[in-house]
Motif scaffolding. Structure first.
Motif, PDB file in Angstrom:
ATOM      1  N   HIS A 156       0.839  -1.205   0.000  1.00 33.40           N
ATOM      2  CA  HIS A 156       0.000   0.000   0.000  1.00 33.40           C
ATOM      3  C   HIS A 156       0.877   1.259   0.000  1.00 33.40           C
ATOM      4  O   HIS A 156       1.952   1.269   0.607  1.00 33.40           O
ATOM      5  N   PRO A 157       0.420   2.334  -0.664  1.00 38.32           N
ATOM      6  CA  PRO A 157       1.184   3.592  -0.675  1.00 38.32           C
ATOM      7  C   PRO A 157       1.444   4.168   0.714  1.00 38.32           C
ATOM      8  O   PRO A 157       2.433   4.880   0.909  1.00 38.32           O
ATOM      9  N   LEU A 158       0.592   3.874   1.682  1.00 40.33           N
ATOM     10  CA  LEU A 158       0.808   4.359   3.036  1.00 40.33           C
ATOM     11  C   LEU A 158       1.816   3.501   3.798  1.00 40.33           C
ATOM     12  O   LEU A 158       2.195   3.831   4.921  1.00 40.33           O
ATOM     13  N   GLY A 159       2.252   2.418   3.168  1.00 38.59           N
ATOM     14  CA  GLY A 159       3.266   1.547   3.750  1.00 38.59           C
ATOM     15  C   GLY A 159       4.508   1.540   2.885  1.00 38.59           C
ATOM     16  O   GLY A 159       4.976   2.590   2.444  1.00 38.59           O
ATOM     17  N   ALA A 160       5.012   0.337   2.582  1.00 46.27           N
ATOM     18  CA  ALA A 160       6.238   0.215   1.791  1.00 46.27           C
ATOM     19  C   ALA A 160       6.001   0.448   0.307  1.00 46.27           C
ATOM     20  O   ALA A 160       6.947   0.711  -0.444  1.00 46.27           O
ATOM     21  N   ASP A 161       4.731   0.351  -0.131  1.00 47.99           N
ATOM     22  CA  ASP A 161       4.369   0.572  -1.542  1.00 47.99           C
ATOM     23  C   ASP A 161       5.160  -0.335  -2.490  1.00 47.99           C
ATOM     24  O   ASP A 161       5.532   0.073  -3.589  1.00 47.99           O
ATOM     25  N   GLY A 162       5.406  -1.562  -2.069  1.00 46.49           N
ATOM     26  CA  GLY A 162       6.119  -2.512  -2.912  1.00 46.49           C
ATOM     27  C   GLY A 162       5.218  -3.106  -3.980  1.00 46.49           C
ATOM     28  O   GLY A 162       4.005  -2.861  -4.004  1.00 46.49           O
ATOM     29  N   PRO A 163       5.766  -3.905  -4.874  1.00 42.40           N
ATOM     30  CA  PRO A 163       4.973  -4.560  -5.918  1.00 42.40           C
ATOM     31  C   PRO A 163       4.138  -5.693  -5.332  1.00 42.40           C
ATOM     32  O   PRO A 163       4.430  -6.213  -4.255  1.00 42.40           O
ATOM     33  N   MET A 164       3.106  -6.084  -6.052  1.00 40.16           N
ATOM     34  CA  MET A 164       2.252  -7.170  -5.583  1.00 40.16           C
ATOM     35  C   MET A 164       3.011  -8.493  -5.499  1.00 40.16           C
ATOM     36  O   MET A 164       2.589  -9.401  -4.776  1.00 40.16           O
ATOM     37  N   SER A 165       4.125  -8.570  -6.188  1.00 42.88           N
ATOM     38  CA  SER A 165       4.938  -9.792  -6.092  1.00 42.88           C
ATOM     39  C   SER A 165       5.421 -10.017  -4.652  1.00 42.88           C
ATOM     40  O   SER A 165       5.712 -11.155  -4.266  1.00 42.88           O
ATOM     41  N   ASP A 166       5.462  -8.955  -3.853  1.00 44.16           N
ATOM     42  CA  ASP A 166       5.903  -9.078  -2.465  1.00 44.16           C
ATOM     43  C   ASP A 166       4.906  -9.864  -1.607  1.00 44.16           C
ATOM     44  O   ASP A 166       5.269 -10.361  -0.536  1.00 44.16           O
TER      45      ASP A 166
END
Length: 201
Positions: A156-166
């Motif tokens: 999520h943008p309010l968190g780490a905003d990583g890719p869905m692969s994470d």
């Protein structure tokens, strides 16, 4: 040989800052990797639905709104649905509830599930959605996908905003189980609807 069931992934949020697009794209990829369904992403933003203001439900009389008729025509082309669910105050978005209300006969005897996202994976909203679906004579299935807690904050943008692969490894089994069950019910109910139509002809 019967044709593959057509499944819609319906994005149920229309906010400009919505998060839905990211998990929806991931879910679409999971569906497109299968050989037993045809899948399409359906975005409520593309249907400028007014708030429901018809004389009666589509169950009792034809709708008058051109936007509602366009929506109904689209929904009628599918054999099952997965709703992308954001949780607003323990329920689904107003936009999704309004879209569900703007049709009726097009939902009947079709299966559905959901991918929910939020602090608790939108579990409360998804459960509410199941009750709404029952009233629309739809068939809710048990498996669903819930993106919540620490996994949500990874992407999520309010968190780490990583890719869905994470979070793929965590979510993929749920998505597979959901689509397996949805396909089974879509095939069974599609055949049943066809038999009912033939008997009524």
């Amino acid at each position: 040989m019967t044709s593959k069931p057509r499944i819609a992934i319906v994005i149920g949020s229309t906010r400009a800052t919505r998060f839905a697009d990211k998990p929806a794209a991931w879910l679409l990829e999971q569906a497109q990797a299968r050989t037993d369904i045809e899948v399409e992403l359906v975005d409520l933003r593309d249907f400028d639905l007014p708030l429901f203001d018809e004389p009666a439900s589509d169950l009792w009389m034809p709708s008058e709104s051109p936007e509602a008729l366009k929506w109904q025509e689209k929904i009628a082309t599918f054999d099952g649905f997965v709703f992308m669910v954001a949780e607003y105050n323990h329920s689904i978005t107003g936009a999704l509830k309004n879209a569900l209300d703007q049709a009726y006969t097009q939902w009947v005897r079709k299966p559905f599930s959901a991918m929910g996202y939020g602090g608790v994976g939108a579990a409360r909203a998804v459960e509410h959605l199941r009750g709404i679906g029952v009233e629309l004579q739809m068939a809710p299935i048990r498996p669903a996908v819930h993106l919540g807690g620490g996994e949500l904050m990874k992407v999520h943008p309010l968190g780490a905003d990583g890719p869905m692969s994470d979070v793929h490894e965590v979510l993929a089994p749920s998505a597979a189980a959901m689509f397996d069950d949805l396909v089974w019910w879509a095939n069974v109910l599609k055949e049943g609807r066809a038999e009912s139509q033939s008997a009524a002809a």
